[in-house]
Design a protein around this motif. Structure first.
Motif, PDB file in Angstrom:
ATOM      1  N   LEU A   1       0.844  -1.201   0.000  1.00 44.13           N
ATOM      2  CA  LEU A   1       0.000   0.000   0.000  1.00 44.13           C
ATOM      3  C   LEU A   1       0.877   1.246   0.000  1.00 44.13           C
ATOM      4  CD1 LEU A   1      -3.166   0.816   2.056  1.00 44.13           C
ATOM      5  CD2 LEU A   1      -1.187   2.332   2.236  1.00 44.13           C
ATOM      6  N   SER A   2       0.430   2.250  -0.747  1.00 47.09           N
ATOM      7  CA  SER A   2       1.076   3.559  -0.721  1.00 47.09           C
ATOM      8  C   SER A   2       0.000   4.629  -0.905  1.00 47.09           C
ATOM      9  CB  SER A   2       2.124   3.687  -1.829  1.00 47.09           C
ATOM     10  OG  SER A   2       2.718   4.977  -1.811  1.00 47.09           O
ATOM     11  N   THR A   3       0.296   5.814  -0.438  1.00 48.82           N
ATOM     12  CA  THR A   3      -0.627   6.937  -0.661  1.00 48.82           C
ATOM     13  C   THR A   3      -0.412   7.557  -2.035  1.00 48.82           C
ATOM     14  OG1 THR A   3       0.947   8.437   0.410  1.00 48.82           O
ATOM     15  CG2 THR A   3      -0.808   7.504   1.789  1.00 48.82           C
TER      16      THR A   3
ATOM     17  N   LEU B   1      10.326  -9.937  -2.720  1.00 48.96           N
ATOM     18  CA  LEU B   1      10.203  -8.495  -2.514  1.00 48.96           C
ATOM     19  C   LEU B   1      11.585  -7.850  -2.581  1.00 48.96           C
ATOM     20  CD1 LEU B   1       8.285  -6.133  -1.734  1.00 48.96           C
ATOM     21  CD2 LEU B   1       8.907  -6.601   0.632  1.00 48.96           C
ATOM     22  N   GLU B   2      11.715  -6.815  -3.401  1.00 54.47           N
ATOM     23  CA  GLU B   2      12.975  -6.099  -3.529  1.00 54.47           C
ATOM     24  C   GLU B   2      12.721  -4.601  -3.366  1.00 54.47           C
ATOM     25  OE1 GLU B   2      14.737  -7.159  -7.224  1.00 54.47           O
ATOM     26  OE2 GLU B   2      14.961  -9.282  -6.712  1.00 54.47           O
ATOM     27  N   VAL B   3      12.733  -4.147  -2.118  1.00 51.80           N
ATOM     28  CA  VAL B   3      12.553  -2.731  -1.802  1.00 51.80           C
ATOM     29  C   VAL B   3      13.737  -2.285  -0.958  1.00 51.80           C
ATOM     30  CG1 VAL B   3      11.124  -1.015  -0.636  1.00 51.80           C
ATOM     31  CG2 VAL B   3      10.044  -2.885  -1.889  1.00 51.80           C
ATOM     32  N   ALA B   4      14.441  -1.272  -1.401  1.00 53.33           N
ATOM     33  CA  ALA B   4      15.607  -0.791  -0.655  1.00 53.33           C
ATOM     34  C   ALA B   4      15.166  -0.189   0.661  1.00 53.33           C
ATOM     35  CB  ALA B   4      16.366   0.246  -1.484  1.00 53.33           C
TER      36      ALA B   4
ATOM     37  N   GLU C   1      10.176   6.815   0.675  1.00 56.23           N
ATOM     38  CA  GLU C   1       8.745   6.760   0.397  1.00 56.23           C
ATOM     39  C   GLU C   1       8.041   5.770   1.312  1.00 56.23           C
ATOM     40  OE1 GLU C   1      10.576   7.660  -3.709  1.00 56.23           O
ATOM     41  OE2 GLU C   1      10.937   6.180  -2.141  1.00 56.23           O
ATOM     42  N   MET C   2       6.813   6.111   1.663  1.00 55.87           N
ATOM     43  CA  MET C   2       6.040   5.247   2.543  1.00 55.87           C
ATOM     44  C   MET C   2       5.432   4.088   1.742  1.00 55.87           C
ATOM     45  SD  MET C   2       2.863   4.244   3.728  1.00 55.87           S
ATOM     46  CE  MET C   2       1.589   5.483   3.575  1.00 55.87           C
TER      47      MET C   2
ATOM     48  N   ALA D   1       5.555   7.795   8.901  1.00 56.48           N
ATOM     49  CA  ALA D   1       5.302   6.782   7.867  1.00 56.48           C
ATOM     50  C   ALA D   1       6.015   7.192   6.584  1.00 56.48           C
ATOM     51  CB  ALA D   1       3.802   6.641   7.629  1.00 56.48           C
ATOM     52  N   ASN D   2       7.312   7.406   6.689  1.00 60.10           N
ATOM     53  CA  ASN D   2       8.094   7.872   5.538  1.00 60.10           C
ATOM     54  C   ASN D   2       9.172   6.862   5.153  1.00 60.10           C
ATOM     55  OD1 ASN D   2       9.639   8.191   7.780  1.00 60.10           O
ATOM     56  ND2 ASN D   2      10.264  10.299   7.367  1.00 60.10           N
ATOM     57  N   GLN D   3       8.857   5.580   5.326  1.00 56.56           N
ATOM     58  CA  GLN D   3       9.793   4.521   5.001  1.00 56.56           C
ATOM     59  C   GLN D   3       9.008   3.230   4.810  1.00 56.56           C
ATOM     60  OE1 GLN D   3      12.333   3.809   8.375  1.00 56.56           O
ATOM     61  NE2 GLN D   3      10.668   4.079   9.823  1.00 56.56           N
ATOM     62  N   PRO D   4       9.636   2.201   4.233  1.00 61.00           N
ATOM     63  CA  PRO D   4       8.932   0.906   4.137  1.00 61.00           C
ATOM     64  C   PRO D   4       8.562   0.379   5.517  1.00 61.00           C
ATOM     65  CG  PRO D   4      10.824   0.957   2.680  1.00 61.00           C
ATOM     66  CD  PRO D   4      10.916   2.187   3.526  1.00 61.00           C
TER      67      PRO D   4
END
Length: 235
Positions: free
Chosen positions: A63-65, A94-97, A102-103, A134-137
């Protein structure tokens, strides 16, 4: 004049197509929520053919805004609008740095896609209710108490009326008090008020609800009912 009319008709047709597509996507998500993990052959086929979602494998929900954030990380996946936010489903690694700013709210892997939607949505509400950054994974597995937003315990109707009356005035106070482990000095500093003012507000909450935020069980009862009010105003 004829050209203008034709242009307007074309724009109206395009708008109607977009609205129809949006309704279809929303209906698809609602079907997933209502299915409770048991999917018909028709739904399974539609999911893979129309949206690339394989219901026969474990998935994650993200989910993201911001739609563009999901598009950046998952350019090949279908992105759905859901209550003013955006979600997608992946059944791959899942490959998210982790350093990204970004949230993104990331669920565990589950077969029940409807539960995945509830998990990320509840975590989103939990973060905003408790005024957490909420500014990160963010992983749903790290926020177990987000499940309280399913409201599994019956709401106390007398208490909720009292909480509704004071919600607007005392929400920030109660959340700050809880986030600072009921430490009056730290809470007052965060709210930029005198500690006597904070003590007065806590006492007023006690008087108006007959629940004392300084007692942990009363505090959680209040938070549960404040959370219910929060959701009523959230959408």
């Amino acid at each position: 004049m004829k050209s203008i009319v034709l242009l307007l008709v074309e724009e109206l047709n395009e708008f109607s197509k977009k609205e129809k597509k949006l309704r279809q996507r929303t209906n698809f998500l609602n079907e997933l929520l209502n299915a409770k993990g048991y999917y018909s052959e028709a739904l399974t086929t539609s999911a893979i053919e129309d949206y690339g979602v394989n219901l026969l494998r474990a998935n994650r929900c993200i989910l993201s805004t911001k739609q563009e954030v999901l598009r950046k990380y998952f350019p090949l996946h279908e992105i759905f609008e859901w209550h003013g936010r955006y979600i997608t489903f992946i059944d791959a690694e899942l490959e998210v740095a982790p350093e990204e700013s970004e949230m993104l709210i990331i669920s565990d892997e589950k077969m029940n896609v409807g539960q995945l939607i509830r998990d990320v949505e509840n975590t989103f509400k939990y973060l905003y209710f408790f005024q957490q950054p909420a500014n990160q994974p963010i992983f749903t597995s790290d926020h177990y108490f987000a499940r309280l937003f399913d409201f599994p315990i019956e709401i106390d109707r007398q208490l909720i009326r009292k909480v509704t009356d004071i919600y607007g005035e005392y929400y920030d106070t109660l959340i700050c008090f809880a986030n600072n482990s009921t430490n009056v000095k730290a809470g007052a500093e965060q709210l930029h008020i005198h500690r006597n003012t904070l003590n007065y507000r806590i006492e007023r909450i006690h008087e108006l609800t007959q629940k004392d935020p300084r007692i942990w069980s009363d505090l959680w009862t209040l938070l549960y009912h404040f959370a219910y009010c929060f959701v009523q105003n959230f959408e």
